[in-house]
Design a protein around this motif. Sequence first.
Motif, PDB file in Angstrom:
ATOM      1  N   PRO A 103       0.819  -1.216   0.000  1.00 30.34           N
ATOM      2  CA  PRO A 103       0.000   0.000   0.000  1.00 30.34           C
ATOM      3  C   PRO A 103       0.852   1.267   0.000  1.00 30.34           C
ATOM      4  CG  PRO A 103      -0.435  -1.310   1.983  1.00 30.34           C
ATOM      5  CD  PRO A 103       0.536  -2.069   1.140  1.00 30.34           C
ATOM      6  N   LEU A 104       2.008   1.204   0.624  1.00 34.20           N
ATOM      7  CA  LEU A 104       2.906   2.358   0.626  1.00 34.20           C
ATOM      8  C   LEU A 104       3.381   2.663  -0.792  1.00 34.20           C
ATOM      9  CD1 LEU A 104       4.495   4.521   2.113  1.00 34.20           C
ATOM     10  CD2 LEU A 104       6.256   2.787   2.585  1.00 34.20           C
ATOM     11  N   SER A 105       3.747   1.642  -1.535  1.00 31.60           N
ATOM     12  CA  SER A 105       4.177   1.843  -2.923  1.00 31.60           C
ATOM     13  C   SER A 105       3.057   2.451  -3.762  1.00 31.60           C
ATOM     14  CB  SER A 105       4.636   0.529  -3.547  1.00 31.60           C
ATOM     15  OG  SER A 105       5.843   0.107  -2.969  1.00 31.60           O
ATOM     16  N   HIS A 106       1.832   1.964  -3.567  1.00 37.09           N
ATOM     17  CA  HIS A 106       0.689   2.533  -4.297  1.00 37.09           C
ATOM     18  C   HIS A 106       0.504   4.010  -3.950  1.00 37.09           C
ATOM     19  CE1 HIS A 106      -0.861  -0.998  -6.280  1.00 37.09           C
ATOM     20  NE2 HIS A 106      -0.993  -1.662  -5.145  1.00 37.09           N
ATOM     21  N   THR A 107       0.594   4.328  -2.667  1.00 35.55           N
ATOM     22  CA  THR A 107       0.398   5.708  -2.218  1.00 35.55           C
ATOM     23  C   THR A 107       1.483   6.613  -2.785  1.00 35.55           C
ATOM     24  OG1 THR A 107      -0.651   4.896  -0.196  1.00 35.55           O
ATOM     25  CG2 THR A 107       0.115   7.189  -0.193  1.00 35.55           C
ATOM     26  N   ILE A 108       2.719   6.149  -2.780  1.00 33.08           N
ATOM     27  CA  ILE A 108       3.825   6.939  -3.333  1.00 33.08           C
ATOM     28  C   ILE A 108       3.611   7.157  -4.830  1.00 33.08           C
ATOM     29  CG2 ILE A 108       6.305   6.871  -3.867  1.00 33.08           C
ATOM     30  CD1 ILE A 108       6.615   5.466  -1.074  1.00 33.08           C
ATOM     31  N   HIS A 109       3.183   6.107  -5.533  1.00 29.96           N
ATOM     32  CA  HIS A 109       2.886   6.231  -6.966  1.00 29.96           C
ATOM     33  C   HIS A 109       1.826   7.311  -7.201  1.00 29.96           C
ATOM     34  CE1 HIS A 109       1.775   5.194 -11.072  1.00 29.96           C
ATOM     35  NE2 HIS A 109       0.521   5.178 -10.645  1.00 29.96           N
ATOM     36  N   PHE A 161      10.960   8.166   2.129  1.00 26.96           N
ATOM     37  CA  PHE A 161      10.934   6.757   1.726  1.00 26.96           C
ATOM     38  C   PHE A 161      12.018   6.411   0.711  1.00 26.96           C
ATOM     39  CE2 PHE A 161       6.811   8.055   3.269  1.00 26.96           C
ATOM     40  CZ  PHE A 161       6.650   7.150   4.307  1.00 26.96           C
ATOM     41  N   LEU A 162      12.866   7.376   0.366  1.00 29.98           N
ATOM     42  CA  LEU A 162      13.996   7.099  -0.532  1.00 29.98           C
ATOM     43  C   LEU A 162      14.973   6.106   0.096  1.00 29.98           C
ATOM     44  CD1 LEU A 162      14.640  10.665  -1.956  1.00 29.98           C
ATOM     45  CD2 LEU A 162      13.939   8.646  -3.269  1.00 29.98           C
ATOM     46  N   ASN A 163      14.966   6.014   1.425  1.00 31.49           N
ATOM     47  CA  ASN A 163      15.855   5.097   2.137  1.00 31.49           C
ATOM     48  C   ASN A 163      15.091   3.986   2.854  1.00 31.49           C
ATOM     49  OD1 ASN A 163      18.269   6.549   1.489  1.00 31.49           O
ATOM     50  ND2 ASN A 163      17.598   8.100   2.938  1.00 31.49           N
ATOM     51  N   HIS A 164      13.923   3.673   2.369  1.00 28.33           N
ATOM     52  CA  HIS A 164      13.091   2.628   2.974  1.00 28.33           C
ATOM     53  C   HIS A 164      13.806   1.279   2.860  1.00 28.33           C
ATOM     54  CE1 HIS A 164       9.589  -0.026   3.534  1.00 28.33           C
ATOM     55  NE2 HIS A 164       9.058   1.006   4.175  1.00 28.33           N
ATOM     56  N   PRO A 165      13.627   0.397   3.848  1.00 27.37           N
ATOM     57  CA  PRO A 165      14.291  -0.917   3.791  1.00 27.37           C
ATOM     58  C   PRO A 165      13.851  -1.792   2.611  1.00 27.37           C
ATOM     59  CG  PRO A 165      13.103  -0.641   5.886  1.00 27.37           C
ATOM     60  CD  PRO A 165      12.918   0.608   5.104  1.00 27.37           C
ATOM     61  N   ASP A 166      12.645  -1.597   2.099  1.00 28.29           N
ATOM     62  CA  ASP A 166      12.138  -2.403   0.993  1.00 28.29           C
ATOM     63  C   ASP A 166      12.583  -1.779  -0.332  1.00 28.29           C
ATOM     64  OD1 ASP A 166      10.298  -3.243  -1.163  1.00 28.29           O
ATOM     65  OD2 ASP A 166       9.257  -4.320   0.441  1.00 28.29           O
ATOM     66  N   SER A 167      13.264  -2.550  -1.158  1.00 28.01           N
ATOM     67  CA  SER A 167      13.785  -2.025  -2.426  1.00 28.01           C
ATOM     68  C   SER A 167      12.669  -1.603  -3.384  1.00 28.01           C
ATOM     69  CB  SER A 167      14.699  -3.050  -3.108  1.00 28.01           C
ATOM     70  OG  SER A 167      13.977  -4.219  -3.430  1.00 28.01           O
ATOM     71  N   ASP A 168      11.515  -2.277  -3.337  1.00 25.00           N
ATOM     72  CA  ASP A 168      10.394  -1.882  -4.198  1.00 25.00           C
ATOM     73  C   ASP A 168       9.869  -0.495  -3.821  1.00 25.00           C
ATOM     74  OD1 ASP A 168      10.501  -4.257  -5.643  1.00 25.00           O
ATOM     75  OD2 ASP A 168       8.987  -5.244  -4.383  1.00 25.00           O
ATOM     76  N   VAL A 169       9.819  -0.215  -2.531  1.00 25.50           N
ATOM     77  CA  VAL A 169       9.375   1.109  -2.065  1.00 25.50           C
ATOM     78  C   VAL A 169      10.390   2.162  -2.485  1.00 25.50           C
ATOM     79  CG1 VAL A 169       8.891   2.537  -0.027  1.00 25.50           C
ATOM     80  CG2 VAL A 169       8.011   0.188  -0.151  1.00 25.50           C
ATOM     81  N   ARG A 170      11.681   1.858  -2.331  1.00 21.79           N
ATOM     82  CA  ARG A 170      12.716   2.815  -2.756  1.00 21.79           C
ATOM     83  C   ARG A 170      12.618   3.088  -4.250  1.00 21.79           C
ATOM     84  NH1 ARG A 170      15.994  -0.555   0.391  1.00 21.79           N
ATOM     85  NH2 ARG A 170      17.008  -1.355  -1.477  1.00 21.79           N
ATOM     86  N   GLU A 171      12.408   2.034  -5.033  1.00 24.14           N
ATOM     87  CA  GLU A 171      12.301   2.198  -6.485  1.00 24.14           C
ATOM     88  C   GLU A 171      11.081   3.057  -6.848  1.00 24.14           C
ATOM     89  OE1 GLU A 171      11.661  -0.450 -10.524  1.00 24.14           O
ATOM     90  OE2 GLU A 171      12.389  -1.439  -8.715  1.00 24.14           O
ATOM     91  N   GLU A 172       9.946   2.772  -6.252  1.00 26.37           N
ATOM     92  CA  GLU A 172       8.728   3.546  -6.527  1.00 26.37           C
ATOM     93  C   GLU A 172       8.907   4.995  -6.095  1.00 26.37           C
ATOM     94  OE1 GLU A 172       5.619   4.404  -8.365  1.00 26.37           O
ATOM     95  OE2 GLU A 172       5.899   2.254  -8.181  1.00 26.37           O
TER      96      GLU A 172
END
Length: 107
Positions: A40-46, A63-74
């Motif tokens: 949901p965080l990735s969706h919200t960032i998108h 969230f540029l330094n989030h532990p999840d690489s998908d979140v960082r990428e998004e």
Amino acid sequence: MTKVRESVLHSIGEAFNHHRLPLNLVEPPAVAMPTMGSEPLSHTIHILGATRDSQASPLIEPFLNHPDSDVREETGVAAAEITGSTREPETTTLDDCSTTRPITTLR
């Protein structure tokens, strides 16, 4: 309940394929971002990035330094959209919704 939230966020994100939505319309979920799971965080960032509103930058930058690489990428993609590092797709605004011309988006 989590699946419902993810579905709603996904649907809002898909709306950007057809309309340009203002930040104030999609900003309310931002307050919950620190407590969201990765998807949901990735969706919200998108969604925030798709507004291309510079006022969304401070909301996604943490969230540029989030532990999840998908979140960082998004987050990187959203930041690029906000700064205009990507080509602008042709969209309609909410005011243009009565148009009958085809809408073209970039993929």
